[in-house]
Design a protein around this motif. Sequence first.
Motif, PDB file in Angstrom:
ATOM      1  N   ALA A   3       0.825  -1.197   0.000  1.00 46.59           N
ATOM      2  CA  ALA A   3       0.000   0.000   0.000  1.00 46.59           C
ATOM      3  C   ALA A   3       0.862   1.251   0.000  1.00 46.59           C
ATOM      4  O   ALA A   3       1.810   1.373   0.775  1.00 46.59           O
ATOM      5  N   ILE A   4       0.535   2.188  -0.890  1.00 44.87           N
ATOM      6  CA  ILE A   4       1.199   3.479  -0.953  1.00 44.87           C
ATOM      7  C   ILE A   4       0.118   4.550  -1.002  1.00 44.87           C
ATOM      8  O   ILE A   4      -0.783   4.502  -1.862  1.00 44.87           O
ATOM      9  N   ASP A   5       0.193   5.511  -0.104  1.00 45.30           N
ATOM     10  CA  ASP A   5      -0.839   6.534  -0.024  1.00 45.30           C
ATOM     11  C   ASP A   5      -0.288   7.883  -0.476  1.00 45.30           C
ATOM     12  O   ASP A   5       0.839   8.246  -0.150  1.00 45.30           O
ATOM     13  N   ASN A   6      -1.123   8.583  -1.241  1.00 43.67           N
ATOM     14  CA  ASN A   6      -0.814   9.955  -1.664  1.00 43.67           C
ATOM     15  C   ASN A   6       0.435  10.067  -2.532  1.00 43.67           C
ATOM     16  O   ASN A   6       1.168  11.057  -2.460  1.00 43.67           O
ATOM     17  N   LEU A   7       0.694   9.065  -3.343  1.00 41.74           N
ATOM     18  CA  LEU A   7       1.771   9.181  -4.328  1.00 41.74           C
ATOM     19  C   LEU A   7       1.289  10.084  -5.465  1.00 41.74           C
ATOM     20  O   LEU A   7       0.196   9.883  -5.999  1.00 41.74           O
ATOM     21  N   PRO A   8       2.054  11.106  -5.839  1.00 32.77           N
ATOM     22  CA  PRO A   8       1.627  11.966  -6.952  1.00 32.77           C
ATOM     23  C   PRO A   8       1.321  11.152  -8.202  1.00 32.77           C
ATOM     24  O   PRO A   8       2.051  10.192  -8.530  1.00 32.77           O
ATOM     25  N   LEU A   9       0.273  11.517  -8.899  1.00 39.54           N
ATOM     26  CA  LEU A   9      -0.136  10.752 -10.081  1.00 39.54           C
ATOM     27  C   LEU A   9       0.983  10.668 -11.111  1.00 39.54           C
ATOM     28  O   LEU A   9       1.143   9.645 -11.789  1.00 39.54           O
ATOM     29  N   SER A  10       1.760  11.728 -11.234  1.00 36.54           N
ATOM     30  CA  SER A  10       2.818  11.751 -12.243  1.00 36.54           C
ATOM     31  C   SER A  10       3.921  10.737 -11.957  1.00 36.54           C
ATOM     32  O   SER A  10       4.678  10.364 -12.871  1.00 36.54           O
ATOM     33  N   LEU A  11       4.038  10.272 -10.709  1.00 38.97           N
ATOM     34  CA  LEU A  11       5.081   9.309 -10.356  1.00 38.97           C
ATOM     35  C   LEU A  11       4.634   7.862 -10.502  1.00 38.97           C
ATOM     36  O   LEU A  11       5.466   6.947 -10.452  1.00 38.97           O
ATOM     37  N   ILE A  12       3.343   7.634 -10.682  1.00 46.15           N
ATOM     38  CA  ILE A  12       2.843   6.258 -10.734  1.00 46.15           C
ATOM     39  C   ILE A  12       3.390   5.497 -11.942  1.00 46.15           C
ATOM     40  O   ILE A  12       3.821   4.346 -11.800  1.00 46.15           O
ATOM     41  N   PRO A  13       3.410   6.080 -13.155  1.00 46.16           N
ATOM     42  CA  PRO A  13       4.010   5.328 -14.267  1.00 46.16           C
ATOM     43  C   PRO A  13       5.465   4.958 -14.021  1.00 46.16           C
ATOM     44  O   PRO A  13       5.908   3.866 -14.403  1.00 46.16           O
ATOM     45  N   ARG A  14       6.222   5.832 -13.373  1.00 44.38           N
ATOM     46  CA  ARG A  14       7.632   5.520 -13.081  1.00 44.38           C
ATOM     47  C   ARG A  14       7.721   4.369 -12.084  1.00 44.38           C
ATOM     48  O   ARG A  14       8.611   3.513 -12.189  1.00 44.38           O
ATOM     49  N   LEU A  15       6.821   4.331 -11.122  1.00 46.03           N
ATOM     50  CA  LEU A  15       6.786   3.213 -10.174  1.00 46.03           C
ATOM     51  C   LEU A  15       6.541   1.891 -10.897  1.00 46.03           C
ATOM     52  O   LEU A  15       7.208   0.885 -10.623  1.00 46.03           O
ATOM     53  N   LEU A  16       5.617   1.894 -11.832  1.00 45.58           N
ATOM     54  CA  LEU A  16       5.252   0.666 -12.540  1.00 45.58           C
ATOM     55  C   LEU A  16       6.292   0.268 -13.582  1.00 45.58           C
ATOM     56  O   LEU A  16       6.342  -0.893 -13.998  1.00 45.58           O
ATOM     57  N   ASP A  17       7.110   1.204 -14.017  1.00 43.58           N
ATOM     58  CA  ASP A  17       8.163   0.894 -14.980  1.00 43.58           C
ATOM     59  C   ASP A  17       9.396   0.304 -14.311  1.00 43.58           C
ATOM     60  O   ASP A  17      10.334  -0.121 -14.987  1.00 43.58           O
ATOM     61  N   GLY A  18       9.404   0.288 -12.992  1.00 39.74           N
ATOM     62  CA  GLY A  18      10.548  -0.256 -12.270  1.00 39.74           C
ATOM     63  C   GLY A  18      10.534  -1.768 -12.250  1.00 39.74           C
ATOM     64  O   GLY A  18       9.825  -2.419 -13.025  1.00 39.74           O
ATOM     65  N   PRO A  19      11.308  -2.363 -11.353  1.00 40.74           N
ATOM     66  CA  PRO A  19      11.361  -3.829 -11.253  1.00 40.74           C
ATOM     67  C   PRO A  19       9.976  -4.398 -10.961  1.00 40.74           C
ATOM     68  O   PRO A  19       9.140  -3.746 -10.320  1.00 40.74           O
ATOM     69  N   PRO A  20       9.705  -5.626 -11.430  1.00 39.72           N
ATOM     70  CA  PRO A  20       8.400  -6.244 -11.166  1.00 39.72           C
ATOM     71  C   PRO A  20       8.104  -6.288  -9.669  1.00 39.72           C
ATOM     72  O   PRO A  20       8.975  -6.606  -8.856  1.00 39.72           O
ATOM     73  N   LEU A  21       6.879  -5.976  -9.319  1.00 35.92           N
ATOM     74  CA  LEU A  21       6.478  -5.954  -7.913  1.00 35.92           C
ATOM     75  C   LEU A  21       5.990  -7.336  -7.496  1.00 35.92           C
ATOM     76  O   LEU A  21       5.213  -7.973  -8.215  1.00 35.92           O
ATOM     77  N   PRO A  22       6.432  -7.826  -6.334  1.00 34.72           N
ATOM     78  CA  PRO A  22       6.098  -9.193  -5.929  1.00 34.72           C
ATOM     79  C   PRO A  22       4.694  -9.338  -5.376  1.00 34.72           C
ATOM     80  O   PRO A  22       4.191 -10.447  -5.242  1.00 34.72           O
ATOM     81  N   ARG A  23       4.043  -8.214  -5.043  1.00 31.95           N
ATOM     82  CA  ARG A  23       2.718  -8.279  -4.422  1.00 31.95           C
ATOM     83  C   ARG A  23       1.749  -7.368  -5.162  1.00 31.95           C
ATOM     84  O   ARG A  23       2.173  -6.444  -5.865  1.00 31.95           O
ATOM     85  N   PRO A  24       0.440  -7.613  -5.031  1.00 30.27           N
ATOM     86  CA  PRO A  24      -0.519  -6.657  -5.594  1.00 30.27           C
ATOM     87  C   PRO A  24      -0.336  -5.296  -4.941  1.00 30.27           C
ATOM     88  O   PRO A  24       0.170  -5.183  -3.814  1.00 30.27           O
ATOM     89  N   LEU A  25      -0.760  -4.264  -5.647  1.00 31.22           N
ATOM     90  CA  LEU A  25      -0.464  -2.893  -5.232  1.00 31.22           C
ATOM     91  C   LEU A  25      -1.758  -2.113  -5.019  1.00 31.22           C
ATOM     92  O   LEU A  25      -2.669  -2.154  -5.858  1.00 31.22           O
ATOM     93  N   ALA A  26      -1.849  -1.423  -3.879  1.00 34.06           N
ATOM     94  CA  ALA A  26      -2.978  -0.532  -3.599  1.00 34.06           C
ATOM     95  C   ALA A  26      -2.452   0.892  -3.490  1.00 34.06           C
ATOM     96  O   ALA A  26      -1.541   1.160  -2.707  1.00 34.06           O
ATOM     97  N   LEU A  27      -3.009   1.781  -4.297  1.00 32.90           N
ATOM     98  CA  LEU A  27      -2.563   3.169  -4.319  1.00 32.90           C
ATOM     99  C   LEU A  27      -3.707   4.077  -3.872  1.00 32.90           C
ATOM    100  O   LEU A  27      -4.777   4.107  -4.509  1.00 32.90           O
ATOM    101  N   GLY A  28      -3.489   4.800  -2.788  1.00 31.45           N
ATOM    102  CA  GLY A  28      -4.483   5.748  -2.311  1.00 31.45           C
ATOM    103  C   GLY A  28      -4.291   7.097  -2.961  1.00 31.45           C
ATOM    104  O   GLY A  28      -3.195   7.675  -2.917  1.00 31.45           O
ATOM    105  N   VAL A  29      -5.348   7.597  -3.593  1.00 30.05           N
ATOM    106  CA  VAL A  29      -5.288   8.904  -4.247  1.00 30.05           C
ATOM    107  C   VAL A  29      -6.529   9.707  -3.870  1.00 30.05           C
ATOM    108  O   VAL A  29      -7.631   9.176  -3.790  1.00 30.05           O
ATOM    109  N   ASP A  30      -6.339  10.994  -3.619  1.00 36.73           N
ATOM    110  CA  ASP A  30      -7.469  11.879  -3.358  1.00 36.73           C
ATOM    111  C   ASP A  30      -7.048  13.310  -3.621  1.00 36.73           C
ATOM    112  O   ASP A  30      -5.969  13.565  -4.172  1.00 36.73           O
ATOM    113  N   VAL A  31      -7.879  14.250  -3.222  1.00 40.99           N
ATOM    114  CA  VAL A  31      -7.630  15.651  -3.562  1.00 40.99           C
ATOM    115  C   VAL A  31      -6.376  16.200  -2.901  1.00 40.99           C
ATOM    116  O   VAL A  31      -5.888  17.268  -3.291  1.00 40.99           O
TER     117      VAL A  31
END
Length: 299
Positions: free
Chosen positions: A35-63
């Motif tokens: 779980a990662i909370d309040n990650l800026p939207l612009s950084l999410i593609p960079r996170l997913l372009d990194g090494p494969p993640l071993p677990r499912p991912l939950a991203l908290g986003v809001d205003v």
Amino acid sequence: MQDVINQLRLVFVTGPSGAGRSSAINALEDLGFEAIDNLPLSLIPRLLDGPPLPRPLALGVDVRNRDFSSEALVELIDHLHRMPGIAVELLYLDCDESTLVRRYSETRRRHPLSPHDSPVEGISHELELLTPVRMRADVLIDTSRLTPHDLRGDIARWFAPSSGAPMSLSVQSFSYKRGLPRGVDMVFDCRFLANPHWEAELRAFTGLNPEVQAYVAKDPRFAGFYARMLDLVVPLLDAFVDEGKSSLTIGFGCTGGKHRSVTLAEKTAADLATRGWRVSKRHRELERRGTNAPMGEQG
């Protein structure tokens, strides 16, 4: 990116402030999500372009996210849907405006969109901003009348892994006076059994007490009912697993949710656990009033 066979499960968690987003993220984390909370939207593609993640991912986003906008979030989700190796879901925690206002009043928190004014204006503005996101939700949970425990149960039903660990069971007791628990799959009415409420020496205790349990079990109808109940439930559990069900809730109800239903829930949970099932217990009315506190309703 991971290939299609090993898809990354990615759940976006959003909704109006105060609707339970943090509780939902914590529940997903307990289910094995990173779980990662309040990650800026612009950084999410960079996170997913990194090494494969071993677990499912939950991203908290809001205003509160630095570069948040409904349009940007919808555009990002559309972009990720087109990418191989990612299974994207949008979980929206909804809540009616009056409940959000009450929650902010009770906690005296400041709303992120109206930090210096009444939260009413901020809540109304946020609900309007999130309308396009709400319309795109894959899973929408209205938390207006949910307890944190109810929300965790709903999260588990939607997002618990459907393979690997065996199906998890929840066995609950409740009072018919307060209605059925949310999300219960199977219900057994035990109001026909002898009621310890009418025994002065047992009235103040609950179905957690061995003497109360012995009293309920002495009813001549108890043994036959319990055996037939297990004969019905146990063969169905494997069938539900084969169907892909990851969780099942069994409810036992009596008049006050204090004696008979608690006794049945305790005994059933213990028997299913000895058969190798992961079992959790909940006694709704005891949680409300204190485990061994006297209750005015009949048990």
